[in-house]
Design a protein around this motif. Structure first.
Motif, PDB file in Angstrom:
ATOM      1  N   VAL A 101     -38.116 -36.028  33.332  1.00 39.08           N
ATOM      2  CA  VAL A 101     -36.935 -35.658  34.120  1.00 39.08           C
ATOM      3  C   VAL A 101     -36.141 -34.643  33.311  1.00 39.08           C
ATOM      4  O   VAL A 101     -36.027 -34.764  32.089  1.00 39.08           O
ATOM      5  CB  VAL A 101     -36.057 -36.898  34.430  1.00 39.08           C
ATOM      6  CG1 VAL A 101     -34.822 -36.512  35.231  1.00 39.08           C
ATOM      7  CG2 VAL A 101     -36.868 -37.964  35.163  1.00 39.08           C
ATOM      8  N   GLY A 102     -35.603 -33.653  33.986  1.00 38.18           N
ATOM      9  CA  GLY A 102     -34.767 -32.661  33.323  1.00 38.18           C
ATOM     10  C   GLY A 102     -33.491 -32.432  34.107  1.00 38.18           C
ATOM     11  O   GLY A 102     -33.474 -32.547  35.332  1.00 38.18           O
ATOM     12  N   ILE A 103     -32.415 -32.101  33.390  1.00 37.28           N
ATOM     13  CA  ILE A 103     -31.121 -31.846  34.036  1.00 37.28           C
ATOM     14  C   ILE A 103     -30.405 -30.720  33.290  1.00 37.28           C
ATOM     15  O   ILE A 103     -30.540 -30.572  32.073  1.00 37.28           O
ATOM     16  CB  ILE A 103     -30.248 -33.125  34.091  1.00 37.28           C
ATOM     17  CG1 ILE A 103     -29.042 -32.937  34.998  1.00 37.28           C
ATOM     18  CG2 ILE A 103     -29.862 -33.588  32.690  1.00 37.28           C
ATOM     19  CD1 ILE A 103     -28.312 -34.228  35.360  1.00 37.28           C
ATOM     20  N   ASP A 104     -29.638 -29.942  34.041  1.00 39.58           N
ATOM     21  CA  ASP A 104     -28.890 -28.819  33.458  1.00 39.58           C
ATOM     22  C   ASP A 104     -27.457 -29.238  33.125  1.00 39.58           C
ATOM     23  O   ASP A 104     -26.505 -28.518  33.400  1.00 39.58           O
ATOM     24  CB  ASP A 104     -28.903 -27.622  34.409  1.00 39.58           C
ATOM     25  CG  ASP A 104     -28.293 -27.906  35.763  1.00 39.58           C
ATOM     26  OD1 ASP A 104     -27.963 -29.084  36.051  1.00 39.58           O
ATOM     27  OD2 ASP A 104     -28.153 -26.958  36.555  1.00 39.58           O
ATOM     28  N   SER A 105     -27.323 -30.388  32.523  1.00 45.07           N
ATOM     29  CA  SER A 105     -26.023 -30.956  32.179  1.00 45.07           C
ATOM     30  C   SER A 105     -26.044 -31.393  30.713  1.00 45.07           C
ATOM     31  O   SER A 105     -27.104 -31.482  30.102  1.00 45.07           O
ATOM     32  CB  SER A 105     -25.742 -32.150  33.099  1.00 45.07           C
ATOM     33  OG  SER A 105     -24.496 -32.727  32.824  1.00 45.07           O
ATOM     34  N   VAL A 106     -24.878 -31.701  30.202  1.00 45.24           N
ATOM     35  CA  VAL A 106     -24.737 -32.091  28.803  1.00 45.24           C
ATOM     36  C   VAL A 106     -25.422 -33.423  28.490  1.00 45.24           C
ATOM     37  O   VAL A 106     -25.877 -33.654  27.384  1.00 45.24           O
ATOM     38  CB  VAL A 106     -23.248 -32.122  28.387  1.00 45.24           C
ATOM     39  CG1 VAL A 106     -22.491 -33.205  29.115  1.00 45.24           C
ATOM     40  CG2 VAL A 106     -23.091 -32.270  26.894  1.00 45.24           C
ATOM     41  N   ASN A 107     -25.519 -34.302  29.497  1.00 42.15           N
ATOM     42  CA  ASN A 107     -26.151 -35.598  29.276  1.00 42.15           C
ATOM     43  C   ASN A 107     -26.651 -36.129  30.613  1.00 42.15           C
ATOM     44  O   ASN A 107     -26.003 -35.927  31.638  1.00 42.15           O
ATOM     45  CB  ASN A 107     -25.151 -36.586  28.647  1.00 42.15           C
ATOM     46  CG  ASN A 107     -25.826 -37.741  27.957  1.00 42.15           C
ATOM     47  OD1 ASN A 107     -26.507 -38.544  28.587  1.00 42.15           O
ATOM     48  ND2 ASN A 107     -25.642 -37.833  26.654  1.00 42.15           N
ATOM     49  N   ILE A 108     -27.749 -36.816  30.585  1.00 40.75           N
ATOM     50  CA  ILE A 108     -28.325 -37.397  31.797  1.00 40.75           C
ATOM     51  C   ILE A 108     -27.527 -38.627  32.247  1.00 40.75           C
ATOM     52  O   ILE A 108     -27.584 -39.023  33.394  1.00 40.75           O
ATOM     53  CB  ILE A 108     -29.817 -37.718  31.563  1.00 40.75           C
ATOM     54  CG1 ILE A 108     -30.565 -37.770  32.882  1.00 40.75           C
ATOM     55  CG2 ILE A 108     -29.998 -38.955  30.706  1.00 40.75           C
ATOM     56  CD1 ILE A 108     -32.067 -37.667  32.744  1.00 40.75           C
ATOM     57  N   ASP A 109     -26.761 -39.215  31.329  1.00 38.06           N
ATOM     58  CA  ASP A 109     -25.931 -40.393  31.587  1.00 38.06           C
ATOM     59  C   ASP A 109     -24.463 -40.013  31.701  1.00 38.06           C
ATOM     60  O   ASP A 109     -24.029 -38.986  31.179  1.00 38.06           O
ATOM     61  CB  ASP A 109     -26.040 -41.385  30.417  1.00 38.06           C
ATOM     62  CG  ASP A 109     -27.081 -42.453  30.637  1.00 38.06           C
ATOM     63  OD1 ASP A 109     -26.971 -43.201  31.623  1.00 38.06           O
ATOM     64  OD2 ASP A 109     -28.008 -42.553  29.809  1.00 38.06           O
ATOM     65  N   ASP A 110     -23.696 -40.899  32.314  1.00 42.40           N
ATOM     66  CA  ASP A 110     -22.239 -40.807  32.315  1.00 42.40           C
ATOM     67  C   ASP A 110     -21.777 -41.093  30.881  1.00 42.40           C
ATOM     68  O   ASP A 110     -22.110 -42.128  30.311  1.00 42.40           O
ATOM     69  CB  ASP A 110     -21.682 -41.855  33.282  1.00 42.40           C
ATOM     70  CG  ASP A 110     -20.175 -41.869  33.353  1.00 42.40           C
ATOM     71  OD1 ASP A 110     -19.517 -41.017  32.731  1.00 42.40           O
ATOM     72  OD2 ASP A 110     -19.648 -42.764  34.042  1.00 42.40           O
ATOM     73  N   THR A 111     -21.038 -40.176  30.295  1.00 42.95           N
ATOM     74  CA  THR A 111     -20.589 -40.355  28.905  1.00 42.95           C
ATOM     75  C   THR A 111     -19.151 -40.843  28.808  1.00 42.95           C
ATOM     76  O   THR A 111     -18.584 -40.870  27.717  1.00 42.95           O
ATOM     77  CB  THR A 111     -20.742 -39.042  28.110  1.00 42.95           C
ATOM     78  OG1 THR A 111     -19.994 -38.010  28.775  1.00 42.95           O
ATOM     79  CG2 THR A 111     -22.203 -38.645  27.986  1.00 42.95           C
TER      80      THR A 111
END
Length: 169
Positions: A101-111
């Motif tokens: 899985v890939g995402i264009d965000s700082v983290n795949i989880d809620d931080t």
């Protein structure tokens, strides 16, 4: 060098002391994987399976999640209130047998809290993921192969990668 600098891949050792490290992760888990791109509304922060996935065939494939968040790269906003996956969508990806899985965000989880349920769920099933992707808006087809190869480093659970897609005609 910090191992999670720029775009990087997480493998099970990142979350689990007995999980596979980079040195134990075969290249076929990171390279030449058939891919699917999922485009998310730019204003969506909490991404759930009901919002976006509509029974896509994911088994053995890379699922790239394009949120448009990469537009904030190199700004303070990039680290605040970023898009993330829910634990439900992580389980959905496990159930659908996604391979990466890939995402264009700082983290795949809620931080906003200390828990990392998406890390726990995906890495617990040996589903790797890549964070800080960019230019996913350029991918307009489902006929592509995804590459995110890290070096084989003993006792490392994350490391930077050069990612790219190979588009098929």
């Amino acid at each position: 060098m910090v191992s999670n600098t720029g775009t990087y891949i997480d493998v099970p050792f990142h979350r689990y002391v007995n999980g596979k490290a980079l040195s134990e992760t075969s290249i076929d888990k990171m390279a030449g994987l058939e891919g699917i791109i999922v485009h998310i509304d730019e204003n969506k922060k909490e991404i759930d399976e009901d919002d976006v996935f509509d029974d896509l065939a994911m088994e053995g494939k890379t699922v790239l999640i394009h949120t448009g968040w990469d537009q904030y790269w190199n700004t303070d906003q990039y680290f605040e209130n970023h898009p993330y996956l829910t634990e439900k969508v992580a389980q959905y990806l496990v159930d659908k047998r996604a391979s990466l899985v890939g995402i264009d965000s700082v983290n795949i989880d809620d931080t906003s809290g200390k828990g990392r349920p998406v890390h726990t769920t995906l890495l617990g099933r040996e589903i790797l993921f890549v964070e800080h992707l960019c230019n996913l808006k350029e991918i307009s087809t489902e006929n592509f192969l995804f590459y995110a190869v890290a070096p084989k480093i003993k006792d490392f659970g994350t490391f930077l990668v050069r990612t790219f897609v190979e588009v098929s005609n």
